[in-house]
Each structure stands twice: as C-alpha cells, then as structure tokens.
Scaffold this active site. Structure first.
Site, mmCIF file in Angstrom:
data_model
loop_
_atom_site.group_PDB
_atom_site.id
_atom_site.type_symbol
_atom_site.label_atom_id
_atom_site.label_comp_id
_atom_site.label_asym_id
_atom_site.label_seq_id
_atom_site.Cartn_x
_atom_site.Cartn_y
_atom_site.Cartn_z
ATOM 1 N N GLY A 1 5.905 -2.270 3.605
ATOM 2 C CA GLY A 1 5.517 -2.787 4.916
ATOM 3 C C GLY A 1 5.895 -4.248 5.081
ATOM 4 O O GLY A 1 6.859 -4.736 4.465
ATOM 5 N N ASP A 2 5.111 -4.976 5.868
ATOM 6 C CA ASP A 2 5.499 -6.350 6.209
ATOM 7 C C ASP A 2 5.568 -7.284 5.001
ATOM 8 O O ASP A 2 6.476 -8.109 4.903
ATOM 9 C CB ASP A 2 4.600 -6.916 7.311
ATOM 10 C CG ASP A 2 3.135 -6.851 6.959
ATOM 11 O OD1 ASP A 2 2.772 -6.179 5.975
ATOM 12 O OD2 ASP A 2 2.335 -7.483 7.674
ATOM 13 N N GLY A 3 4.640 -7.129 4.048
ATOM 14 C CA GLY A 3 4.668 -7.997 2.854
ATOM 15 C C GLY A 3 5.935 -7.746 2.042
ATOM 16 O O GLY A 3 6.572 -8.691 1.542
ATOM 17 N N GLN B 1 -7.284 8.253 3.867
ATOM 18 C CA GLN B 1 -6.198 8.213 4.858
ATOM 19 C C GLN B 1 -4.839 7.925 4.231
ATOM 20 O O GLN B 1 -3.799 8.109 4.858
ATOM 21 C CB GLN B 1 -6.487 7.127 5.906
ATOM 22 C CG GLN B 1 -7.702 7.417 6.742
ATOM 23 C CD GLN B 1 -8.249 6.174 7.416
ATOM 24 O OE1 GLN B 1 -7.926 5.893 8.562
ATOM 25 N NE2 GLN B 1 -9.089 5.423 6.732
ATOM 26 N N ARG B 2 -4.829 7.417 3.007
ATOM 27 C CA ARG B 2 -3.540 7.076 2.379
ATOM 28 C C ARG B 2 -2.996 8.193 1.496
ATOM 29 O O ARG B 2 -1.831 8.144 1.077
ATOM 30 C CB ARG B 2 -3.713 5.806 1.537
ATOM 31 C CG ARG B 2 -3.861 4.541 2.350
ATOM 32 C CD ARG B 2 -2.773 3.536 2.030
ATOM 33 N NE ARG B 2 -2.834 3.034 0.695
ATOM 34 C CZ ARG B 2 -3.433 1.903 0.329
ATOM 35 N NH1 ARG B 2 -4.019 1.156 1.229
ATOM 36 N NH2 ARG B 2 -3.417 1.511 -0.907
ATOM 37 N N ARG C 1 -5.540 -2.157 9.110
ATOM 38 C CA ARG C 1 -5.574 -3.621 8.953
ATOM 39 C C ARG C 1 -5.789 -4.251 10.324
ATOM 40 O O ARG C 1 -6.787 -3.960 10.958
ATOM 41 C CB ARG C 1 -4.285 -4.122 8.304
ATOM 42 C CG ARG C 1 -4.459 -5.448 7.581
ATOM 43 C CD ARG C 1 -3.155 -5.885 6.977
ATOM 44 N NE ARG C 1 -2.693 -5.006 5.934
ATOM 45 C CZ ARG C 1 -2.963 -5.157 4.633
ATOM 46 N NH1 ARG C 1 -3.678 -6.174 4.238
ATOM 47 N NH2 ARG C 1 -2.512 -4.318 3.746
ATOM 48 N N THR D 1 4.366 2.650 5.422
ATOM 49 C CA THR D 1 2.982 2.204 5.588
ATOM 50 C C THR D 1 2.276 3.145 6.559
ATOM 51 O O THR D 1 2.905 3.628 7.511
ATOM 52 C CB THR D 1 2.885 0.754 6.129
ATOM 53 O OG1 THR D 1 1.534 0.511 6.587
ATOM 54 C CG2 THR D 1 3.813 0.480 7.304
ATOM 55 N N ILE D 2 0.992 3.393 6.319
ATOM 56 C CA ILE D 2 0.267 4.270 7.252
ATOM 57 C C ILE D 2 -0.048 3.547 8.564
ATOM 58 O O ILE D 2 -0.422 4.175 9.541
ATOM 59 C CB ILE D 2 -1.048 4.808 6.628
ATOM 60 C CG1 ILE D 2 -2.026 3.674 6.293
ATOM 61 C CG2 ILE D 2 -0.768 5.699 5.431
ATOM 62 C CD1 ILE D 2 -3.452 4.155 6.030
ATOM 63 N N ASP D 3 0.100 2.209 8.577
ATOM 64 C CA ASP D 3 -0.412 1.430 9.711
ATOM 65 C C ASP D 3 0.439 1.512 10.990
ATOM 66 O O ASP D 3 -0.043 1.200 12.071
ATOM 67 C CB ASP D 3 -0.562 -0.050 9.328
ATOM 68 C CG ASP D 3 -1.563 -0.251 8.199
ATOM 69 O OD1 ASP D 3 -2.411 0.640 7.990
ATOM 70 O OD2 ASP D 3 -1.491 -1.298 7.522
ATOM 71 N N ARG E 1 -24.921 7.624 13.052
ATOM 72 C CA ARG E 1 -24.414 7.576 11.673
ATOM 73 C C ARG E 1 -23.047 6.900 11.661
ATOM 74 O O ARG E 1 -22.290 6.982 12.630
ATOM 75 C CB ARG E 1 -24.246 8.981 11.090
ATOM 76 C CG ARG E 1 -25.548 9.733 10.881
ATOM 77 C CD ARG E 1 -26.344 9.150 9.709
ATOM 78 N NE ARG E 1 -27.515 9.944 9.399
ATOM 79 C CZ ARG E 1 -28.677 9.894 10.051
ATOM 80 N NH1 ARG E 1 -28.825 9.075 11.083
ATOM 81 N NH2 ARG E 1 -29.696 10.639 9.685
ATOM 82 N N HIS F 1 -9.751 5.177 1.938
ATOM 83 C CA HIS F 1 -8.450 5.491 1.330
ATOM 84 C C HIS F 1 -8.059 6.959 1.391
ATOM 85 O O HIS F 1 -6.923 7.294 1.038
ATOM 86 C CB HIS F 1 -8.411 4.969 -0.108
ATOM 87 C CG HIS F 1 -8.289 3.474 -0.151
ATOM 88 N ND1 HIS F 1 -9.380 2.652 0.000
ATOM 89 C CD2 HIS F 1 -7.207 2.668 -0.284
ATOM 90 C CE1 HIS F 1 -8.974 1.395 -0.044
ATOM 91 N NE2 HIS F 1 -7.666 1.377 -0.214
ATOM 92 N N GLY G 1 0.836 -1.211 0.000
ATOM 93 C CA GLY G 1 0.000 0.000 0.000
ATOM 94 C C GLY G 1 0.867 1.256 0.000
ATOM 95 O O GLY G 1 1.866 1.324 0.711
HETATM 96 O O1 F6P Z 1 -1.620 -1.347 4.851
HETATM 97 C C1 F6P Z 1 -2.203 -0.135 4.502
HETATM 98 C C2 F6P Z 1 -3.691 -0.285 4.310
HETATM 99 O O2 F6P Z 1 -4.212 0.974 3.967
HETATM 100 C C3 F6P Z 1 -4.450 -0.874 5.511
HETATM 101 O O3 F6P Z 1 -4.654 0.071 6.543
HETATM 102 C C4 F6P Z 1 -5.705 -1.357 4.840
HETATM 103 O O4 F6P Z 1 -6.300 -2.416 5.574
HETATM 104 C C5 F6P Z 1 -5.201 -1.855 3.504
HETATM 105 O O5 F6P Z 1 -3.965 -1.193 3.263
HETATM 106 C C6 F6P Z 1 -6.128 -1.596 2.349
HETATM 107 O O6 F6P Z 1 -5.551 -2.160 1.227
HETATM 108 P P1 F6P Z 1 -6.071 -1.883 -0.270
HETATM 109 O O7 F6P Z 1 -5.623 -0.504 -0.655
HETATM 110 O O8 F6P Z 1 -5.417 -2.938 -1.073
HETATM 111 O O9 F6P Z 1 -7.558 -1.967 -0.225
#
Ligand code: F6P
Length: 325
Positions: free
Chosen positions: A105-107, A257-258, A175, A129-131, A249, A255, A14
């Site tokens: 990230g980890d992958g 957030q990314r 995640r 990674t944002i996580d 609500r 996304h 990501g």
């Molecule tokens: O690892 C970053 C992340 O944004 C996680 O917070 C989220 O679960 C995942 O990637 C979403 O992945 P994708 O963009 O493949 O839907």
C-alpha cells in the site's frame, strides 16, 4: 525492451487476500519471458537482511486460493533510514537482482519511490491492501474479499439483532478511509454508514434513531474505524446516553477482514496486475503503480498513487441516503 534478467518480488505492509495470486502471476510471467525471479521474504526487512529465495513455477503452485502472503510481510523501520536502504541495495546487487515488484500500500510505495531515487533499480508496484485507498486503481487487491467478509459477518449479526430487537454498531477497518464501510454497508443493508469522507453528525443520527424506533427495533450501524465522530464505542456511548432503553451492542470486526481465501475478483485482479507489472519492467517503466481504471490497465506514478485523498463516490453516498431509511 530493457534487459531485465532478474526480478525480486516482495509483499510489504498489511497483508491482503490476493497477494499470493499476485506473487504467482509475477513469478510465472517472469518465467514466461525467461526472467529469473526471486522472492524477498518479510518485505523491506528481508531485503536488508538478505532473506532472498529463488522462485520457480512449482514454488507458487497451490497458492492462488490462499489468503495472507507466502513471502510474509512487515512494516520496516530500518528501511526508513538511508543506511537501511544502502544495505538493502547491496543485498540486491549481491544477488544480481536488477528490478523489483513491490506489492503493498502507501507505505510500501513511499519507500519504493525514495529507494529508486537513491539507487539505480526500477520498481513497479501492485496495490495490495484491503483499504482501497490508493489513487490510480478502481480497486486494490484484497478489497473485494474484505467487503464480502464484512457483509457475511453483518448478515450473521443481523440474525441476532433481529431476534433480540437490538441495535448493533459494527466497526470495520480502513485506517483513514471509509471505503470498506461504504460498500459493505450498502451490501449489508445497514441503516447508517459513518465514514471519514463525510462529516458525521451524531445529533442527526440520534434523531433518526429516535424516529425509527417504533418502525423497526433492530438496526445495524456500520462505522469506519477512522470516522471523524470516533469509533463504535463512542457512537454506542452517545446512543446509550440519549436512549438508555435501546439495547445496544458493539462489534469490532478487526483482522478477520484481512484473512481468508481471496474472492475470484481479487484473484483475477492480482493475476492481471502481476502480468502487467513484469511487462512494464521489460518495457523500461519504473516508479509506477499498476492498477485497473474503468476495466483497463493503468499506470500511476508512486507519488500520485499515495496522495491519500480518500474520496467516497457521491453516487454511493446518495444511495446510502435513499436506501437506508
Ligand atoms: O491497511 C490495512 C489495515 O488493515 C487497516 O485497515 C488497519 O487500520 C491497519 O491495517 C491495521 O494494522 P495492523 O495489522 O498493523 O494492526
């Protein structure tokens, strides 16, 4: 000093804000030490198909402020196979690339660790990674920007929550880690923060909502997407079931957030780590992630960095307990 002459840099998994600042730092540090730098496009997929482009100081001009990654990114299935990794190694040899900087990230690091065991090429990783879910760095590149994006969004949601006396359940990414939820929830003054690192007691949450109804009608609950009680819709269903009168609500930030320009903290972190990664390769290091711990550059073997023990600081958890009443 080892004789590294040509480094390949790539982003994988990501995207996260600050990846471009990291690429820029790697390229410019390489040039500073007279090392040739190439960019590998679309992560491990591009390594396999040979999408490798030369990079110079100019090719990374004006990118420090941009979100996303100019090298693009992917999650590669083919690289998971030994055949895929052989193809990738052959492409690197064809271009005379003798070292790699992997930003992800980890992958990404799991793949890099296997690759360096099978093939003779050193790799240093940068946590992108944002996580914020890697062991061996206080913060990952992109986390600071992401939590600021969440706080900004929740501040806006609170305006409408206040105006309508509503309860908002806001779901954030991470995640299986709750670290985005925890810090952004404290920063946004959320009334409850639900994270997978601590057991979520839905009955206790409902009890508190019931008690607090008379004091303050609008409320914000932040829930991490990986929370053990489920996501925002599950929590909202439980609330509606118990209190049909609460105007509830759900808002899934997703996304958003990314993306966006990286914060200054992420740009500086990425710049420090990019310089450290190239210097580490010159010093002969491999199979390690470079991070910052207690303000200092710190190296962690890939196999430990990806251990995936997401721990919430007990101090922050206590702060939530005290301040969210
Ligand atoms: O690892 C970053 C992340 O944004 C996680 O917070 C989220 O679960 C995942 O990637 C979403 O992945 P994708 O963009 O493949 O839907």
């Amino acid at each position: 000093m080892s004789e590294i002459k040509h480094i390949g840099v790539f982003t994988s998994g990501g995207d996260s804000p600050g990846m471009n600042a990291a690429i820029r730092a790697v390229v410019r540090t390489g040039l500073y030490y007279d090392i040739k730098i190439s960019g590998i496009v679309r992560g491990y997929d591009g390594m396999i198909s040979g999408e490798i482009i030369p990079m110079d100081a100019k090719s990374v001009a004006n990118i420090i402020q941009r979100g996303g990654t100019v090298l693009k990114t992917a999650r590669s299935d083919e690289f998971r196979t030994p055949e895929g990794r052989i193809k990738a190694y052959e492409q690197l040899k064809k271009c005379n690339i003798d070292a790699l900087v992997a930003i992800g990230g980890d992958g990404t690091f799991t793949g890099a660790d296997i690759f360096t065991k099978e093939h003779d090429i050193p790799v240093i990783g940068l946590p992108g990674t944002i996580d914020n879910d890697l062991v061996g760095t206080d913060f990952t590149i992109g986390y600071d920007t992401a939590i600021n994006t969440v706080v900004d969004a929740v501040d806006k949601i609170r305006d409408t929550a206040e105006s309508h006396d509503r309860l908002f359940i806001v779901e954030v990414m991470g995640r299986d880690s709750g670290l985005i939820a925890l810090r952004s929830g404290i920063g946004a003054g959320a009334e409850s923060i639900l994270i997978p690192e601590t057991k979520t007691d839905v009955q206790a949450l409902l009890c508190r909502l019931g008690e607090g109804r008379r004091e303050k009608a609008s409320k914000i609950i932040i829930v991490a997407e990986g929370d053990d009680a489920g996501g925002a819709f599950e929590i909202a269903a439980a609330v509606k079931n118990k209190f049909p009168g609460i105007d509830t609500r759900v808002s899934i930030l997703g996304h958003i957030q990314r993306g966006g320009p990286p914060s200054c903290m992420d740009r500086v972190l990425a710049s420090r780590l990019g310089v450290a990664a190239v210097e580490a390769l010159r010093e002969g290091h491999t199979r390690q992630m470079v991070g910052v711990v207690n303000g200092k550059i710190h190296f962690t073997p890939f196999k430990h960095a990806i251990k995936h023990i997401s721990e919430a600081s007990p101090e922050l958890v206590k702060i939530v307990e005290i301040l969210s009443r």
